[in-house]
Design a protein around this motif. Sequence first.
Motif, mmCIF file in Angstrom:
data_model
loop_
_atom_site.group_PDB
_atom_site.id
_atom_site.type_symbol
_atom_site.label_atom_id
_atom_site.label_comp_id
_atom_site.label_asym_id
_atom_site.label_seq_id
_atom_site.Cartn_x
_atom_site.Cartn_y
_atom_site.Cartn_z
ATOM 1 N N GLY A 17 0.811 -1.215 0.000
ATOM 2 C CA GLY A 17 0.000 0.000 0.000
ATOM 3 C C GLY A 17 0.847 1.269 0.000
ATOM 4 N N LEU A 18 1.966 1.261 0.709
ATOM 5 C CA LEU A 18 2.842 2.430 0.734
ATOM 6 C C LEU A 18 3.461 2.671 -0.647
ATOM 7 C CD1 LEU A 18 4.261 4.731 2.197
ATOM 8 C CD2 LEU A 18 5.991 3.083 2.968
ATOM 9 N N CYS A 19 3.874 1.604 -1.311
ATOM 10 C CA CYS A 19 4.445 1.748 -2.662
ATOM 11 C C CYS A 19 3.406 2.325 -3.624
ATOM 12 C CB CYS A 19 4.961 0.406 -3.173
ATOM 13 S SG CYS A 19 6.350 -0.233 -2.208
ATOM 14 N N HIS A 20 2.172 1.857 -3.532
ATOM 15 C CA HIS A 20 1.103 2.404 -4.378
ATOM 16 C C HIS A 20 0.885 3.881 -4.077
ATOM 17 C CE1 HIS A 20 -0.909 -0.768 -6.787
ATOM 18 N NE2 HIS A 20 -0.140 -1.527 -6.040
ATOM 19 N N ARG A 21 0.934 4.243 -2.819
ATOM 20 C CA ARG A 21 0.773 5.657 -2.466
ATOM 21 C C ARG A 21 1.921 6.486 -3.029
ATOM 22 N NH1 ARG A 21 -2.363 6.571 3.011
ATOM 23 N NH2 ARG A 21 -3.712 4.758 2.919
ATOM 24 N N TRP A 22 3.119 5.913 -3.038
ATOM 25 C CA TRP A 22 4.272 6.624 -3.595
ATOM 26 C C TRP A 22 4.068 6.868 -5.089
ATOM 27 C CZ3 TRP A 22 7.836 9.760 -2.216
ATOM 28 C CH2 TRP A 22 8.968 9.957 -2.985
ATOM 29 N N VAL A 23 3.596 5.839 -5.806
ATOM 30 C CA VAL A 23 3.315 5.995 -7.238
ATOM 31 C C VAL A 23 2.254 7.078 -7.441
ATOM 32 C CG1 VAL A 23 2.344 4.845 -9.277
ATOM 33 C CG2 VAL A 23 4.051 3.673 -7.868
ATOM 34 N N LYS A 24 1.215 7.056 -6.616
ATOM 35 C CA LYS A 24 0.159 8.073 -6.719
ATOM 36 C C LYS A 24 0.671 9.465 -6.360
ATOM 37 C CE LYS A 24 -3.824 5.101 -5.999
ATOM 38 N NZ LYS A 24 -4.973 4.805 -5.139
ATOM 39 N N PHE A 25 1.693 9.560 -5.541
ATOM 40 C CA PHE A 25 2.318 10.837 -5.220
ATOM 41 C C PHE A 25 3.114 11.355 -6.424
ATOM 42 C CE2 PHE A 25 6.356 12.851 -4.026
ATOM 43 C CZ PHE A 25 5.906 13.967 -3.346
ATOM 44 N N VAL A 26 3.847 10.471 -7.063
ATOM 45 C CA VAL A 26 4.724 10.879 -8.169
ATOM 46 C C VAL A 26 3.935 11.249 -9.425
ATOM 47 C CG1 VAL A 26 6.551 10.093 -9.740
ATOM 48 C CG2 VAL A 26 6.690 9.559 -7.294
ATOM 49 N N MET A 27 2.914 10.492 -9.754
ATOM 50 C CA MET A 27 2.199 10.677 -11.030
ATOM 51 C C MET A 27 1.706 12.100 -11.282
ATOM 52 S SD MET A 27 0.261 7.155 -11.845
ATOM 53 C CE MET A 27 -0.132 7.718 -13.475
ATOM 54 N N PRO A 28 1.011 12.736 -10.370
ATOM 55 C CA PRO A 28 0.536 14.094 -10.676
ATOM 56 C C PRO A 28 1.668 15.127 -10.739
ATOM 57 C CG PRO A 28 -0.110 13.479 -8.455
ATOM 58 C CD PRO A 28 0.479 12.259 -9.091
ATOM 59 N N ARG A 29 2.795 14.819 -10.146
ATOM 60 C CA ARG A 29 3.932 15.740 -10.179
ATOM 61 C C ARG A 29 4.748 15.564 -11.454
ATOM 62 N NH1 ARG A 29 1.961 14.614 -5.574
ATOM 63 N NH2 ARG A 29 1.855 16.168 -3.927
ATOM 64 N N ASP A 30 4.449 14.500 -12.184
ATOM 65 C CA ASP A 30 4.999 14.247 -13.522
ATOM 66 C C ASP A 30 3.797 14.119 -14.454
ATOM 67 O OD1 ASP A 30 6.489 13.439 -15.749
ATOM 68 O OD2 ASP A 30 6.590 11.352 -15.077
ATOM 69 N N ALA A 31 2.997 15.170 -14.481
ATOM 70 C CA ALA A 31 1.698 15.131 -15.161
ATOM 71 C C ALA A 31 1.793 14.770 -16.640
ATOM 72 C CB ALA A 31 0.981 16.465 -14.990
ATOM 73 N N ASP A 32 2.848 15.194 -17.316
ATOM 74 C CA ASP A 32 2.960 14.898 -18.748
ATOM 75 C C ASP A 32 3.653 13.569 -19.024
ATOM 76 O OD1 ASP A 32 5.531 15.601 -18.073
ATOM 77 O OD2 ASP A 32 5.633 17.345 -19.398
#
Length: 139
Positions: A17-32
């Motif tokens: 679950g923490l790894c998934h949250r990390w991916v969800k943290f990174v994705m919007p900050r690398d929006a393109d």
Amino acid sequence: MIAMTSVDTIFYDGYCGLCHRWVKFVMPRDADGKLFAFAPLQGSTFASVVSEADRAALPDSIIVQTPNGELLEKSTAVLHILKTLGGGWGALACLGRVLPRGLRDFAYDRVAAIRHRLFKAPNEACPLMPPELRSRFLP
């Protein structure tokens, strides 16, 4: 090691679950999507680009493969991701690098040891993504 994309690939524990949250943290900050691709450690991409010997030696959490094939793990991977995101996150990464790697990895390992108790595991390794995000995930 084989470099597989022109961007960093973040491999993550698909059952964490923490790894998934990390991916969800990174994705919007690398929006393109110009900085990172994502793939679960349990997927075929990880097995095909990282040797069996290397896979056995790596932790089952966040791993970054750079476009030149270098594998980064633990706190080094996290700081690399933050630096790549840039801005305030890049500044935070610079501050984090002041600490010795052994100390950073010790803290990383303590969190990793309890992450399954703190964060509920996702239902599947690769959750269903909206169509516009699917191209950023490798099998």
